[in-house]
Design a protein around this motif. Structure first.
Motif, PDB file in Angstrom:
ATOM      1  N   ASP A   1      12.470  -0.078  10.217  1.00 43.89           N
ATOM      2  CA  ASP A   1      11.724  -1.536  10.444  1.00 43.89           C
ATOM      3  C   ASP A   1      10.382  -0.426  10.525  1.00 43.89           C
ATOM      4  N   SER A   2      10.093  -0.320  11.272  1.00 38.36           N
ATOM      5  CA  SER A   2       8.689  -0.487  11.266  1.00 38.36           C
ATOM      6  C   SER A   2       7.710  -0.067  10.265  1.00 38.36           C
ATOM      7  N   LEU A   3       8.377   0.796   9.307  1.00 38.68           N
ATOM      8  CA  LEU A   3       7.706   1.649   8.191  1.00 38.68           C
ATOM      9  C   LEU A   3       8.781   0.248   7.036  1.00 38.68           C
ATOM     10  N   GLY A   4       9.027  -0.861   7.304  1.00 33.78           N
ATOM     11  CA  GLY A   4       9.507  -1.294   6.099  1.00 33.78           C
ATOM     12  C   GLY A   4       9.000  -2.451   5.497  1.00 33.78           C
ATOM     13  N   SER A   5       7.847  -2.259   5.373  1.00 32.79           N
ATOM     14  CA  SER A   5       6.670  -2.961   3.981  1.00 32.79           C
ATOM     15  C   SER A   5       7.066  -3.515   3.316  1.00 32.79           C
ATOM     16  N   PRO A   6       6.905  -4.128   2.820  1.00 37.88           N
ATOM     17  CA  PRO A   6       7.366  -4.928   0.864  1.00 37.88           C
ATOM     18  C   PRO A   6       6.231  -4.574   0.595  1.00 37.88           C
ATOM     19  N   ALA A   7       5.018  -4.402   0.739  1.00 34.22           N
ATOM     20  CA  ALA A   7       3.984  -4.591  -0.413  1.00 34.22           C
ATOM     21  C   ALA A   7       2.820  -3.514  -0.080  1.00 34.22           C
ATOM     22  N   ALA A   8       2.356  -2.712  -0.452  1.00 36.11           N
ATOM     23  CA  ALA A   8       1.081  -2.755  -0.503  1.00 36.11           C
ATOM     24  C   ALA A   8       0.447  -3.530  -0.623  1.00 36.11           C
ATOM     25  N   LEU A   9      -1.077  -3.589   0.436  1.00 36.25           N
ATOM     26  CA  LEU A   9      -2.511  -4.194   0.008  1.00 36.25           C
ATOM     27  C   LEU A   9      -3.449  -3.074  -0.828  1.00 36.25           C
ATOM     28  N   PRO A  10      -4.211  -4.213  -1.418  1.00 36.65           N
ATOM     29  CA  PRO A  10      -5.497  -3.772  -1.807  1.00 36.65           C
ATOM     30  C   PRO A  10      -6.597  -2.876  -0.725  1.00 36.65           C
ATOM     31  N   PHE A  11      -6.512  -3.096   0.595  1.00 34.04           N
ATOM     32  CA  PHE A  11      -8.084  -2.473   0.910  1.00 34.04           C
ATOM     33  C   PHE A  11      -7.144  -1.078   1.360  1.00 34.04           C
ATOM     34  N   SER A  12      -6.311  -1.425   1.776  1.00 36.18           N
ATOM     35  CA  SER A  12      -5.773   0.161   2.417  1.00 36.18           C
ATOM     36  C   SER A  12      -5.069   0.856   1.733  1.00 36.18           C
ATOM     37  N   PHE A  13      -4.619   0.550   0.085  1.00 37.20           N
ATOM     38  CA  PHE A  13      -4.730   1.130  -0.577  1.00 37.20           C
ATOM     39  C   PHE A  13      -5.325   2.195  -1.116  1.00 37.20           C
ATOM     40  N   SER A  14      -6.080   1.250  -1.596  1.00 41.92           N
ATOM     41  CA  SER A  14      -7.453   1.946  -1.647  1.00 41.92           C
ATOM     42  C   SER A  14      -7.920   3.013  -0.713  1.00 41.92           C
ATOM     43  N   VAL A  15      -7.933   3.140   0.430  1.00 40.49           N
ATOM     44  CA  VAL A  15      -8.529   4.108   1.597  1.00 40.49           C
ATOM     45  C   VAL A  15      -7.434   5.124   0.773  1.00 40.49           C
TER      46      VAL A  15
END
Length: 326
Positions: free
Chosen positions: A236-250
């Motif tokens: 559950d601690s890894l269960g993000s339904p989406a990536a988001l722009p800033f963290s994805f870019s890094v």
């Protein structure tokens, strides 16, 4: 929010800001006989024990930075987060440390150990049907009460918090060839990778995602942050339904590759950590070791490898249920 990855100067500033407030967690050389056979022919295998951090996970670092950056008005109003995982406990801890009121909106199915931990830190806990409802209620209350939202991974403070962890690793392990990190939303691996690879560019940083929660893998494949829809994993601690722009870019700039693993491999690694290391690990905490002893095993031959035990907050009932159901 800045668009660029954190610089060495910003990482040093962040380290100075949390110095003495967070634990410089130890690294452990995994030479136990039970592990030697499982890790193949890696030159060395080390584990960074971030599960010993305040509030039980790396998220204490970024949340402490984030709350310290609040304006006086924001501090007076308080903060809010939606989480059923380690983020909730870290927000509660960081807010209590700085005398800021915290509200946590959590799914009813959240491990009771985590709910009780937030309450013990003085946070207000609101239970709702599921994580989607938690985010809806968080947004409603943030607007109604003027609260500042503490996002679990998207933000410079979370990436910088993770970067302080990466900086510790590369200082303690200067000959590191490969770092393996579990992936939820991407803030952790982006910060760790930025810190390590700006010091040692030839060190590879490999992410590990559950098959049923692979938003960053899909984002890497598409070249932009994407949403996956349904999340289906025991981690559950890894269960993000989406990536988001800033963290994805890094992450895209510094992460070498990402591998997907089945839930059963995390359970196997939980058992290995219990039997060989005497550590109680939640699935997310065991994910990096699961990859090192599974799909990455042959790839690590001859390399100095570190796996991140990113955090662990799991009650006895859920822990036993996961292990008994393997």
């Amino acid at each position: 929010m800045q668009d660029a990855a954190p610089t060495p100067e910003q990482i040093l500033e962040a380290r100075n800001a949390v110095d003495g407030a967070v634990i410089r967690t130890p690294v452990l050389s995994l030479k136990q006989a039970a592990l030697v056979e499982r890790v193949g022919n890696a030159a060395s295998l080390t584990m960074k024990l971030e599960l010993f951090q305040h509030a039980g996970s790396f998220k204490a670092r970024g949340n402490l930075l984030g709350i310290r950056r609040l304006t006086p008005e924001e501090r007076t109003a308080g903060v809010i987060a939606a989480s059923g995982g380690n983020h909730a406990l870290a927000v509660s801890w960081a807010a209590a440390r700085q005398n800021v009121r915290a509200t946590l909106v959590m799914p009813k199915a959240t491990d009771p150990l985590r709910v009780d931990g937030c309450k013990s830190a003085g946070a207000e806990v609101i239970l709702v049907d599921d994580i989607a409802a938690a985010f809806d209620e968080m947004n409603r209350l943030a607007e109604a009460r003027g609260l500042t939202v503490m996002h679990p991974f998207e933000g410079t403070h979370m990436t910088l918090g993770a970067a302080t962890l990466g900086a510790e690793i590369i200082e303690d392990l200067p000959h590191l060839d490969c770092m393996i990190v579990a992936v939820g939303g991407g803030g952790l691996i982006g910060g760790v990778a930025a810190a390590i690879r700006q010091v040692k560019p030839d060190c590879t940083v490999i992410g590990v995602e559950p098959v049923g929660a692979d938003s960053l893998s899909r984002s890497f494949e598409k070249g932009e942050a994407v949403r996956i829809g349904k999340v289906d994993t025991i981690a559950d601690s890894l269960g993000s339904p989406a990536a988001l722009p800033f963290s994805f870019s890094v992450a895209k700039q510094y992460v070498t590759e990402i591998v997907r693993i089945e839930d059963r491999l995390m359970v196997d690694a939980m058992i290995l950590m219990r039997d060989a290391l005497k550590l109680v690990a939640e699935p997310a905490c065991a994910a990096a070791l699961a990859a090192a002893t599974g799909p990455l095993r042959d790839q690590l031959t001859g390399k100095n490898v570190c796996v991140l035990a990113c955090g662990s907050n799991i009650g006895a009932q859920r822990y036993n249920m996961l292990l008994d159901g393997r």
